[in-house]
Every structure is written in structure tokens, then in C-alpha cells.
Enzyme design. Sequence first.
Site, PDB file in Angstrom:
ATOM      1  CD  GLU A   8     -26.533 -15.251   7.488  1.00  0.00           C
ATOM      2  OE1 GLU A   8     -25.358 -15.595   7.306  1.00  0.00           O
ATOM      3  OE2 GLU A   8     -27.029 -14.190   7.051  1.00  0.00           O
ATOM      4  CG  HIS A  10     -31.983 -14.163   9.760  1.00  0.00           C
ATOM      5  ND1 HIS A  10     -31.000 -14.334  10.700  1.00  0.00           N
ATOM      6  CD2 HIS A  10     -31.345 -13.903   8.598  1.00  0.00           C
ATOM      7  CE1 HIS A  10     -29.823 -14.155  10.126  1.00  0.00           C
ATOM      8  NE2 HIS A  10     -29.996 -13.904   8.863  1.00  0.00           N
ATOM      9  CG  PHE A  23     -31.462  -3.507   4.952  1.00  0.00           C
ATOM     10  CD1 PHE A  23     -30.357  -2.710   4.674  1.00  0.00           C
ATOM     11  CD2 PHE A  23     -31.718  -3.872   6.264  1.00  0.00           C
ATOM     12  CE1 PHE A  23     -29.517  -2.289   5.694  1.00  0.00           C
ATOM     13  CE2 PHE A  23     -30.881  -3.452   7.284  1.00  0.00           C
ATOM     14  CZ  PHE A  23     -29.774  -2.662   7.007  1.00  0.00           C
ATOM     15  CG  HIS A 164     -26.095 -11.913  10.730  1.00  0.00           C
ATOM     16  ND1 HIS A 164     -26.693 -10.697  10.484  1.00  0.00           N
ATOM     17  CD2 HIS A 164     -26.556 -12.772   9.795  1.00  0.00           C
ATOM     18  CE1 HIS A 164     -27.496 -10.822   9.436  1.00  0.00           C
ATOM     19  NE2 HIS A 164     -27.435 -12.072   8.999  1.00  0.00           N
ATOM     20  CG  ASP A 283     -29.094 -14.287   4.785  1.00  0.00           C
ATOM     21  OD1 ASP A 283     -29.742 -14.110   5.829  1.00  0.00           O
ATOM     22  OD2 ASP A 283     -28.259 -13.463   4.357  1.00  0.00           O
TER      23      ASP A 283
HETATM   24  C1  GRE Z   1     -29.241 -10.689   6.296  1.00  0.00           C
HETATM   25  O1  GRE Z   1     -29.728 -11.123   7.317  1.00  0.00           O
HETATM   26  O2  GRE Z   1     -28.188 -11.155   5.854  1.00  0.00           O
HETATM   27  C2  GRE Z   1     -29.919  -9.556   5.555  1.00  0.00           C
HETATM   28  C3  GRE Z   1     -30.581  -8.562   6.272  1.00  0.00           C
HETATM   29  C4  GRE Z   1     -31.223  -7.546   5.569  1.00  0.00           C
HETATM   30  C5  GRE Z   1     -31.184  -7.515   4.191  1.00  0.00           C
HETATM   31  C6  GRE Z   1     -30.530  -8.493   3.500  1.00  0.00           C
HETATM   32  C7  GRE Z   1     -29.894  -9.525   4.162  1.00  0.00           C
HETATM   33  O3  GRE Z   1     -30.586  -8.605   7.610  1.00  0.00           O
HETATM   34  O4  GRE Z   1     -29.240 -10.483   3.481  1.00  0.00           O
HETATM   35 ZN    ZN Z   2     -28.556 -13.079   7.520  1.00  0.00          ZN
END
Ligand code: GRE
Ligand code: ZN
Length: 322
Positions: A8, A10, A23, A164, A283
Site C-alpha cells: 500500500e 502511493h 486530509f 483501499h 502506506d
Molecule cells: C491513505 O492512503 O491511506 C491515506 C490517504 C489520506 C490520508 C491518510 C491516509 O489517502 O492514510
Molecule cells: Zn493508503
Amino acid sequence: MQGKIGLEEHFALEGTLGDSEKFVGPQTWKILRRRLLDFQSERIEQMDATGLERMLLSLNAPALQAITDKGEAGEMMRRANDAMAEHVARRPDRFSGLAALAMHDPDVAARELERCVKDLGFRGALVNGYTQNASADNAIYYDIKEYWPFWAEVERLDVPFYLHPREPSQLRAYQGHPWLIGPAYGFAAETALHALRLMGSGLFDQYPRLTVILGHLGEGLPYNLHRTDQRIGWSPMGYPAKKKISEYFCENFYITTAGNFRTQALINAILEVGADRILYSTDYPFEEATEAAAWFDAASISEPDRRKIGRTNAQHLFKLGN
Ligand code: GRE
Ligand code: ZN
């Protein structure tokens, strides 16, 4: 531990970057923005520093799932997958791809997954929850029958599907408490519900070789399997699936450590699903790679389990070779 594999992990395109900004605060955003757009420098340095040999890359959230126009979502999808393929091709020793899929039209999603797996060499898909098809008020969940031909293709291509998180579709319950909407709670509640819908719909009776992956140590589900099983049996509304939720969870699901670096929770997960179904993840860049690795490398679990969770389970699941 050297040789870890994370799944995971990104990146963002300029066009999807804004989705992550909301966020976090402005200070964190400066770092996040830089890391989401980078593939070949800081990312590889962080991997080297934390024993992360390989990342399976995926697009940020919610991205395609929040683009209401399906033509636009389709264009962004191809752009994301082509960009990913390019970066994987530059460092095939460090990166693999998980396809971004616009799910507005299940047939388009299935064809893009096939292109990604067969032509681009991707190892699966990662989708950010429900789709706002045509209108922002819309929330399409993939247990509905229109999506079963899509799942048939996922099974036929024999690749995992990472479900996700994204923000909850039902925001009324969060009114006045915006801090709960994101990764603190709402992401997990939303994603757990979607996973339960998939299990309870009978999807895995029809496609028993389907594999779905959940992050964040299973979005809370492993803690509640017993109660969910027991009380679904009581429901006067009936229950369309053949097996218990815990059976699907142990046979059709894998969970990752992404963003949930807690030994107590990991041990609960090991006791519920077994170490064979748990996979290391960071993550990145929403979490610090150093924090994830420092925790995992020293967590009080057996060395054979650390090896499985850190590396070998992912090698088998994604057919990555040795
Ligand atoms: C995630 O990809 O899990 C994620 C977000 C945005 C904020 C926090 C986060 O996409 O963990
Ligand atoms: Zn994530």
C-alpha cells in the site's frame, strides 16, 4: 529486516494530487506533495534506508472513484497506469504496479485490468472504495450484480484486488465531527462495510478463487469476526451467502499492516487469520517508512512469521519470484 515488500504505497498525478491535500495540514502537505510526485529519488532512498526492497505502487485516494464523469475518469485511469508502467520499467528491481481502475463501467474496468496485467505486467488492482458515478450523491458498491462479470475477470486473471479506503459515503453521521471522516476512523468504517457487503452478497461463493486485500490490519474487522458471525445468524432478514463472514475473511482476504503499526493489533490479526494472510505495508507517503520499519522489524512475533509477513507471503501472492 532486509528484503521487505510493501503493497500500500502511493503516488499521485498532478490531476489527483488535490484529493490527498484535504486530509492534512499545510506543513505536512509540503512533504507529502513532494513524496507523492516522486518515484525515483526520495522514494528509493527511503526504501533503501528501511529495508524495503520492493513497492507495489498505487494511485492516491479517492482519485478515479470520485470523478463523476466516466470519460474523464477513464482518461485519468489510462494516464495513471501508463505513468506507473514507465516508472516500473525504470526500476523493475524495486517497483511493481497495481492498476488504478475507473469502476463506473464494469466492462471498461475489466478490460483495463486485463491490459494492465497482460500488457503492462501489473500484479493486481487497487481501488479506493465506492464510485460516485454521474453524480457526487451516488455511491456504487461493487457487490451489486452488475459487477459480478468484473469479478469473474479478476478471478480469471488470477490477481488480487486491494480495496483501499476513501471517506464515508454517509456523512450525516459525522456532522459536527469532521476529524472523524478521514483516516482516524471514517476510512476504516467505510471500507469494512464495503468488505462485509462483498462477503455477505455471496460473491465468494460464485468466485471462490477471488482474493481481496484490506489495509490497516483489516480496517477493524479482525477484532469483530466472532460477533459478526454470531449475530448474522439471528438476522430476520436472512443472509444470502453460504459461509460465515469469518470463513470468507480467512479464505478470500489478506490484510496489510499499512498505517497500523501496533503489535497488539497484529497479534489479534495473527490469532484470527494466521500469519500466512498478513502482509507488510507502509502506506507511504502518508506514513513514515522509518516508523513502519522500526516497529515491524522489532515487533514481538516469531522470526518465521516476520519473514512471511515481511516478504514471502507477498512473493507468493503476487508471483514475484525469489
Ligand atoms: C491513505 O492512503 O491511506 C491515506 C490517504 C489520506 C490520508 C491518510 C491516509 O489517502 O492514510
Ligand atoms: Zn493508503
